[in-house]
Design an enzyme around this catalytic site. Structure first.
Site, PDB file in Angstrom:
ATOM      1  N   TRP A 106      16.830  -0.849   7.257  1.00  0.00           N
ATOM      2  CA  TRP A 106      16.604  -2.132   6.608  1.00  0.00           C
ATOM      3  C   TRP A 106      17.294  -2.246   5.344  1.00  0.00           C
ATOM      4  O   TRP A 106      17.825  -3.293   5.005  1.00  0.00           O
ATOM      5  CB  TRP A 106      15.281  -2.626   6.751  1.00  0.00           C
ATOM      6  CG  TRP A 106      14.490  -2.713   7.993  1.00  0.00           C
ATOM      7  CD1 TRP A 106      13.451  -1.777   8.620  1.00  0.00           C
ATOM      8  CD2 TRP A 106      15.099  -3.670   9.169  1.00  0.00           C
ATOM      9  NE1 TRP A 106      13.509  -2.163   9.889  1.00  0.00           N
ATOM     10  CE2 TRP A 106      14.231  -3.155  10.550  1.00  0.00           C
ATOM     11  CE3 TRP A 106      16.085  -4.526   9.274  1.00  0.00           C
ATOM     12  CZ2 TRP A 106      14.319  -4.106  11.653  1.00  0.00           C
ATOM     13  CZ3 TRP A 106      16.034  -5.158  10.480  1.00  0.00           C
ATOM     14  CH2 TRP A 106      15.280  -5.122  11.427  1.00  0.00           C
TER      15      TRP A 106
ATOM     16  N   ASP B 283      11.181  -4.929  -0.108  1.00  0.00           N
ATOM     17  CA  ASP B 283      10.711  -5.520   1.223  1.00  0.00           C
ATOM     18  C   ASP B 283       9.682  -4.688   1.497  1.00  0.00           C
ATOM     19  O   ASP B 283       9.549  -3.531   1.747  1.00  0.00           O
ATOM     20  CB  ASP B 283      12.034  -5.062   2.051  1.00  0.00           C
ATOM     21  CG  ASP B 283      11.879  -5.061   3.668  1.00  0.00           C
ATOM     22  OD1 ASP B 283      10.615  -5.913   3.916  1.00  0.00           O
ATOM     23  OD2 ASP B 283      13.024  -5.118   4.459  1.00  0.00           O
TER      24      ASP B 283
ATOM     25  N   LYS C  52       4.642  -8.043  11.341  1.00  0.00           N
ATOM     26  CA  LYS C  52       4.086  -6.562  11.343  1.00  0.00           C
ATOM     27  C   LYS C  52       2.830  -6.379  10.888  1.00  0.00           C
ATOM     28  O   LYS C  52       1.947  -5.804  11.449  1.00  0.00           O
ATOM     29  CB  LYS C  52       5.099  -5.916  10.250  1.00  0.00           C
ATOM     30  CG  LYS C  52       6.524  -5.954  10.536  1.00  0.00           C
ATOM     31  CD  LYS C  52       7.264  -5.109  11.432  1.00  0.00           C
ATOM     32  CE  LYS C  52       8.555  -5.617  11.775  1.00  0.00           C
ATOM     33  NZ  LYS C  52       9.453  -5.585  11.027  1.00  0.00           N
TER      34      LYS C  52
HETATM   35  C1  LIG Z   1      10.976  -5.766  10.763  1.00  0.00           C
HETATM   36  C2  LIG Z   1      11.686  -5.539   9.286  1.00  0.00           C
HETATM   37  C3  LIG Z   1      12.493  -6.306   8.950  1.00  0.00           C
HETATM   38  C4  LIG Z   1      13.288  -7.499   9.805  1.00  0.00           C
HETATM   39  O1  LIG Z   1      12.514  -8.196  10.018  1.00  0.00           O
HETATM   40  P1  LIG Z   1      12.992  -9.605  10.939  1.00  0.00           P
HETATM   41  O2  LIG Z   1      11.934 -10.676  10.468  1.00  0.00           O
HETATM   42  O3  LIG Z   1      12.975  -9.315  12.227  1.00  0.00           O
HETATM   43  O4  LIG Z   1      14.295 -10.137  10.228  1.00  0.00           O
HETATM   44  C5  LIG Z   1      12.993  -6.251   7.467  1.00  0.00           C
HETATM   45  N1  LIG Z   1      12.425  -5.155   6.862  1.00  0.00           N
HETATM   46  C6  LIG Z   1      11.617  -4.230   7.441  1.00  0.00           C
HETATM   47  C7  LIG Z   1      10.961  -3.421   6.472  1.00  0.00           C
HETATM   48  C8  LIG Z   1      11.049  -4.574   8.499  1.00  0.00           C
HETATM   49  O5  LIG Z   1      10.132  -3.552   9.113  1.00  0.00           O
END
Ligand SMILES: *Cc1c(COP(=O)(O)O)cnc(C)c1O
Length: 360
Positions: free
Chosen positions: A102, A172, A196
């Site tokens: 990511w 993030d 998540k």
């Molecule tokens: C799942 C995830 C993403 C991507 O998210 P999307 O909503 O599918 O674009 C980005 N960063 C992290 C840390 C993630 O776990």
């Protein structure tokens, strides 16, 4: 009806109480005679829903007044571009710490718009640790330093934040949002895709310091400019109404449970059960260095691919689903977000013990 223990990395489990409220209110939200799904986003009822969601999020995360909360679409991945388009426009430079896929995707996206630099990486050991950095490692002129706080795929998290001095830190927090307290004032910007630990897929929450809004590159599409959404209370266009409603229910649930301190306590207790077992098992091993272990995503392997596959298949039959590791890593991964009760982890460990005995 039997519910399974769902160890999916995302979309993932939601608190049963939240799901029950959704069910109860499905046909008639608070006497409005409509489902929230059917409601105009310009209605008084809906305005109250989004306002309450924001107020509760501010409350549980203790978000300072000089930060905006935005409810956006496009997932975490759209933020990879938005962060760069909006923030990398003073010196056109940004520093990235590469701790997994990511972070790497975010870095590559930013490199399309300016001078993104990978300052540190843990690629040399399959991202099984968090690289250490010092303040001098960062470019003084960087517009921001970027981290992925919890690495969903590899199961690491930043136990300590990098010291970036005056450079805004962007994180993030898609897979660790609301799992424990976080000092928002240490960041320029935080973002999290909801699927998540917060709500169904479809809403991304951005928490951004006000002084970082309003400096987007000229090429920035209107919809990708934080200013657009900040100026319009996340209602420039139709927001992901239902997802925001569910997020609001999750915030209320967390408040009722005792807030983020309590979440942390519960999450630590859950993670300990699993890590203690992994540390003592002869068959199963964790893949991450101890000091950088995630509270949310716990990858592990047997060291034998056939045995891994057998475990995943038998686990599924026994009601432990989505425990297969990420397709790029293999092995297993148990994601144990806020909504996973400790019984789920205790039962999983019991099952692992039995599997170990039977397959020794
Ligand atoms: C799942 C995830 C993403 C991507 O998210 P999307 O909503 O599918 O674009 C980005 N960063 C992290 C840390 C993630 O776990």
């Amino acid at each position: 009806m039997a519910r399974v223990y769902n160890f999916s990395a995302g979309p993932s489990m939601l608190p049963e109480e939240v799901l029950k409220t959704c069910a109860d209110e499905m046909f008639d939200y608070a006497g409005s005679g409509q489902s929230v799904m059917e409601m105009s986003h310009r209605s008084k009822e809906y305005q109250a829903i989004i306002d309450e969601a924001e107020a509760n999020l501010r409350d549980i995360m203790n978000i300072p007044d000089n930060y905006k909360v935005l409810f956006l679409q496009g997932g975490g991945s759209t933020q990879f571009a938005m962060v760069a388009l909006n923030l990398m426009n003073k010196n056109k430079k940004a520093d990235y710490i590469i701790t997994g896929q990511w972070a790497n995707k975010a870095y590559k996206e930013a490199a399309r718009y300016g001078n993104a630099r990978a300052v540190a990486s843990s690629a040399d050991k399959t991202y099984s640790y968090i690289p250490k950095t010092k303040r001098e490692d960062f470019d003084k002129d960087a517009d921001y330093v970027y981290i992925c706080m919890n690495n969903t795929i590899y199961g690491t998290k930043f136990a300590e934040l990098p010291d970036t001095g005056d450079i805004p830190l962007v994180a993030d927090i898609s897979s660790c949002a609301l799992s424990e307290p976080i000092d928002v004032s240490k960041f320029g910007l935080l973002f999290a895709g909801a699927q998540k630990n917060i709500a169904p897929a479809g809403v991304t929450i951005v928490i951004v310091r006000e002084d970082l809004i309003g400096n987007a590159m000229d090429i920035t599409p209107t919809m990708l400019n934080y200013q657009t959404h900040a100026d319009n209370g996340s209602m420039f266009n139709t927001p992901p109404c239902y997802c925001i409603y569910v997020a609001g229910l999750t915030f209320k649930w967390i408040k009722k449970m005792g807030g983020l301190e309590k979440m942390k306590e519960l999450n630590e207790a859950k993670a300990k059960v699993l890590y203690d077992f992994l540390d003592n098992s002869k068959m199963f091993k964790g893949t991450v260095v101890k000091e950088d272990r995630s509270l949310m995503n716990v990858p592990f392997v047997t060291g034998n691919e056939e045995l891994d596959a057998k475990f995943v298949a038998e686990a599924k039959k026994a009601g432990f689903v989505n425990i297969k590791g990420h397709r790029t890593v293999g092995g297993m991964r148990a994601s144990i977000y806020n909504a996973m009760p400790i019984e789920g982890v205790l039962k999983l460990v019991e099952f692992m013990k039995k599997f170990e005995e039977e397959n020794a």
